[in-house]
Motif scaffolding. Structure first.
Motif, PDB file in Angstrom:
ATOM      1  N   THR A 278      30.503   2.940  33.003  1.00 60.43           N
ATOM      2  CA  THR A 278      29.566   3.200  32.065  1.00 60.43           C
ATOM      3  C   THR A 278      28.511   2.701  31.968  1.00 60.43           C
ATOM      4  O   THR A 278      27.266   3.117  31.980  1.00 60.43           O
ATOM      5  N   ALA A 279      28.384   1.237  32.260  1.00 57.20           N
ATOM      6  CA  ALA A 279      26.960   0.429  32.353  1.00 57.20           C
ATOM      7  C   ALA A 279      26.359   1.160  33.357  1.00 57.20           C
ATOM      8  O   ALA A 279      25.014   1.085  33.703  1.00 57.20           O
ATOM      9  N   VAL A 280      26.974   0.972  34.875  1.00 57.01           N
ATOM     10  CA  VAL A 280      26.103   1.911  36.096  1.00 57.01           C
ATOM     11  C   VAL A 280      25.453   3.112  35.611  1.00 57.01           C
ATOM     12  O   VAL A 280      24.408   3.198  36.177  1.00 57.01           O
ATOM     13  N   ALA A 281      26.366   3.969  34.915  1.00 50.84           N
ATOM     14  CA  ALA A 281      25.478   5.306  34.542  1.00 50.84           C
ATOM     15  C   ALA A 281      24.283   5.045  33.810  1.00 50.84           C
ATOM     16  O   ALA A 281      23.547   5.733  34.106  1.00 50.84           O
ATOM     17  N   ARG A 282      24.433   4.234  32.903  1.00 51.76           N
ATOM     18  CA  ARG A 282      23.488   3.882  31.859  1.00 51.76           C
ATOM     19  C   ARG A 282      22.287   3.153  32.777  1.00 51.76           C
ATOM     20  O   ARG A 282      21.087   3.600  32.522  1.00 51.76           O
ATOM     21  N   LEU A 283      22.484   2.353  33.457  1.00 49.53           N
ATOM     22  CA  LEU A 283      21.494   1.650  34.499  1.00 49.53           C
ATOM     23  C   LEU A 283      20.836   2.639  35.304  1.00 49.53           C
ATOM     24  O   LEU A 283      19.591   2.847  35.525  1.00 49.53           O
ATOM     25  N   LYS A 284      21.510   3.578  35.986  1.00 44.11           N
ATOM     26  CA  LYS A 284      20.915   4.473  36.875  1.00 44.11           C
ATOM     27  C   LYS A 284      20.157   5.605  36.102  1.00 44.11           C
ATOM     28  O   LYS A 284      19.126   5.722  36.436  1.00 44.11           O
ATOM     29  N   GLU A 285      20.454   5.694  34.950  1.00 46.77           N
ATOM     30  CA  GLU A 285      19.512   6.827  34.024  1.00 46.77           C
ATOM     31  C   GLU A 285      18.300   6.001  33.670  1.00 46.77           C
ATOM     32  O   GLU A 285      17.315   6.868  33.326  1.00 46.77           O
ATOM     33  N   THR A 286      18.278   4.633  33.591  1.00 47.72           N
ATOM     34  CA  THR A 286      17.171   3.941  33.205  1.00 47.72           C
ATOM     35  C   THR A 286      16.278   3.737  34.396  1.00 47.72           C
ATOM     36  O   THR A 286      15.058   3.179  34.045  1.00 47.72           O
ATOM     37  N   GLY A 287      16.712   4.010  35.602  1.00 44.03           N
ATOM     38  CA  GLY A 287      15.897   3.664  36.806  1.00 44.03           C
ATOM     39  C   GLY A 287      16.088   2.092  37.035  1.00 44.03           C
ATOM     40  O   GLY A 287      15.340   1.753  37.862  1.00 44.03           O
ATOM     41  N   SER A 288      17.158   1.354  36.535  1.00 42.71           N
ATOM     42  CA  SER A 288      17.232   0.079  36.720  1.00 42.71           C
ATOM     43  C   SER A 288      17.747  -0.230  38.292  1.00 42.71           C
ATOM     44  O   SER A 288      17.851  -1.243  38.873  1.00 42.71           O
ATOM     45  N   ILE A 289      18.869   0.663  38.624  1.00 43.84           N
ATOM     46  CA  ILE A 289      19.577   0.540  39.887  1.00 43.84           C
ATOM     47  C   ILE A 289      19.799   2.007  40.712  1.00 43.84           C
ATOM     48  O   ILE A 289      19.195   2.943  40.021  1.00 43.84           O
ATOM     49  N   GLU A 290      20.138   1.769  41.650  1.00 48.67           N
ATOM     50  CA  GLU A 290      20.186   2.650  42.763  1.00 48.67           C
ATOM     51  C   GLU A 290      21.681   3.035  43.340  1.00 48.67           C
ATOM     52  O   GLU A 290      22.381   1.732  43.305  1.00 48.67           O
ATOM     53  N   THR A 291      22.298   3.962  43.532  1.00 51.54           N
ATOM     54  CA  THR A 291      23.789   4.018  43.934  1.00 51.54           C
ATOM     55  C   THR A 291      23.602   4.885  45.384  1.00 51.54           C
ATOM     56  O   THR A 291      22.818   5.710  45.628  1.00 51.54           O
ATOM     57  N   THR A 292      24.294   4.229  46.356  1.00 54.32           N
ATOM     58  CA  THR A 292      24.538   5.231  47.481  1.00 54.32           C
ATOM     59  C   THR A 292      26.181   5.207  47.992  1.00 54.32           C
ATOM     60  O   THR A 292      26.838   4.657  47.503  1.00 54.32           O
ATOM     61  N   GLN A 293      26.439   5.944  48.881  1.00 48.25           N
ATOM     62  CA  GLN A 293      27.986   6.074  49.287  1.00 48.25           C
ATOM     63  C   GLN A 293      28.145   5.181  50.185  1.00 48.25           C
ATOM     64  O   GLN A 293      27.143   4.561  51.173  1.00 48.25           O
ATOM     65  N   ASP A 294      29.478   4.260  50.000  1.00 57.45           N
ATOM     66  CA  ASP A 294      29.774   3.541  51.167  1.00 57.45           C
ATOM     67  C   ASP A 294      30.040   4.018  52.129  1.00 57.45           C
ATOM     68  O   ASP A 294      30.854   5.042  52.399  1.00 57.45           O
ATOM     69  N   PRO A 295      29.243   3.556  53.371  1.00 58.57           N
ATOM     70  CA  PRO A 295      29.683   4.214  54.705  1.00 58.57           C
ATOM     71  C   PRO A 295      30.999   4.141  55.054  1.00 58.57           C
ATOM     72  O   PRO A 295      31.541   4.784  56.210  1.00 58.57           O
ATOM     73  N   THR A 296      31.626   3.373  54.555  1.00 63.38           N
ATOM     74  CA  THR A 296      33.057   3.023  55.061  1.00 63.38           C
ATOM     75  C   THR A 296      34.265   3.699  54.137  1.00 63.38           C
ATOM     76  O   THR A 296      35.459   3.918  54.811  1.00 63.38           O
ATOM     77  N   ASP A 297      33.910   3.973  53.187  1.00 58.92           N
ATOM     78  CA  ASP A 297      34.695   4.724  52.212  1.00 58.92           C
ATOM     79  C   ASP A 297      33.880   5.558  51.460  1.00 58.92           C
ATOM     80  O   ASP A 297      33.431   5.050  50.245  1.00 58.92           O
ATOM     81  N   ARG A 298      33.612   6.901  51.728  1.00 60.31           N
ATOM     82  CA  ARG A 298      32.892   7.884  51.303  1.00 60.31           C
ATOM     83  C   ARG A 298      33.152   8.066  49.595  1.00 60.31           C
ATOM     84  O   ARG A 298      32.334   8.597  48.777  1.00 60.31           O
ATOM     85  N   ARG A 299      34.497   7.621  49.278  1.00 55.64           N
ATOM     86  CA  ARG A 299      34.823   7.725  47.803  1.00 55.64           C
ATOM     87  C   ARG A 299      33.936   6.855  46.751  1.00 55.64           C
ATOM     88  O   ARG A 299      33.965   6.895  45.727  1.00 55.64           O
ATOM     89  N   ARG A 300      33.965   5.717  47.623  1.00 58.76           N
ATOM     90  CA  ARG A 300      33.027   4.589  46.489  1.00 58.76           C
ATOM     91  C   ARG A 300      31.635   4.565  46.828  1.00 58.76           C
ATOM     92  O   ARG A 300      30.864   5.055  47.592  1.00 58.76           O
ATOM     93  N   LEU A 301      31.055   4.086  45.522  1.00 62.47           N
ATOM     94  CA  LEU A 301      29.703   4.061  45.324  1.00 62.47           C
ATOM     95  C   LEU A 301      29.311   2.721  45.559  1.00 62.47           C
ATOM     96  O   LEU A 301      29.916   1.737  45.005  1.00 62.47           O
ATOM     97  N   LEU A 302      28.167   2.323  46.072  1.00 67.05           N
ATOM     98  CA  LEU A 302      27.456   0.920  46.341  1.00 67.05           C
ATOM     99  C   LEU A 302      26.587   0.976  45.509  1.00 67.05           C
ATOM    100  O   LEU A 302      25.776   2.058  45.381  1.00 67.05           O
ATOM    101  N   VAL A 303      26.257  -0.114  44.767  1.00 65.22           N
ATOM    102  CA  VAL A 303      25.135  -0.240  43.682  1.00 65.22           C
ATOM    103  C   VAL A 303      24.281  -1.288  43.900  1.00 65.22           C
ATOM    104  O   VAL A 303      24.726  -2.444  44.331  1.00 65.22           O
TER     105      VAL A 303
END
Length: 165
Positions: free
Chosen positions: A75-100
């Motif tokens: 939930t915190a990551v979603a809020r932070l992404k919405e406010t432009g505080s963070i970015e997420t990318t897919q983990d290249p070793t496990d496409r199911r995970r997000l890296l923050v």
């Protein structure tokens, strides 16, 4: 000059809670018209602190380090992404995970929060007859913040090493 009385764990806990409430009040309010977020800002700030210290972490890793439930970190990551505080990318070793990671270009809201001071809020809660109170408390908090950082919590939960006899 007499030495101050030692602080008890209960007093330390209550001081921490009071400081947290003062800190929450000192945060600038979001822009008018911004969608209000339910819940406390506490897990958001804890997660963000960890993300800044450990960029390119998965949500599960952040939860483990902070002690927050994974649902609160998500939930915190979603809020932070919405406010432009963070970015997420897919983990290249496990496409199911997000890296923050912290955003490369912080949003105006992030800049606003970073620029906010605590003096006005402290002046509301401290003795108005003591003109030096805000300055003294601000200096004491700066000293405390220099010695007691979010990273120091890792030492609190560290198990002592066995006696090497």
């Amino acid at each position: 000059m007499t030495s101050p009385m030692p602080m008890t764990p209960v007093e330390l806990f209550l001081l921490g809670r009071t400081l947290m409430k003062i800190g929450e009040d000192a945060l600038p309010a979001p822009e008018a018209g911004a969608a209000p977020h339910p819940g406390s800002v506490r897990p958001v700030l804890i997660a963000l602190s960890d993300i800044v210290a450990h960029p390119d972490s998965a949500i599960g890793e952040i939860a483990r380090r902070t002690g927050l439930p994974q649902s609160q970190v998500s939930t915190a990551v979603a809020r932070l992404k919405e406010t432009g505080s963070i970015e997420t990318t897919q983990d290249p070793t496990d496409r199911r995970r997000l890296l923050v990671r912290p955003a490369a270009d912080p949003s105006p809201r992030v800049a606003e929060v970073r620029a906010a001071g605590i003096e006005e809020c402290l002046s509301k809660v401290l003795d108005p007859t003591d003109p030096r109170a805000v300055e003294e408390v601000t200096a004491a908090l700066a000293t405390l913040a220099r010695h007691v950082t979010p990273a120091t919590l890792a030492r609190l939960n560290r198990r002592p090493e066995p006696d090497a006899r």
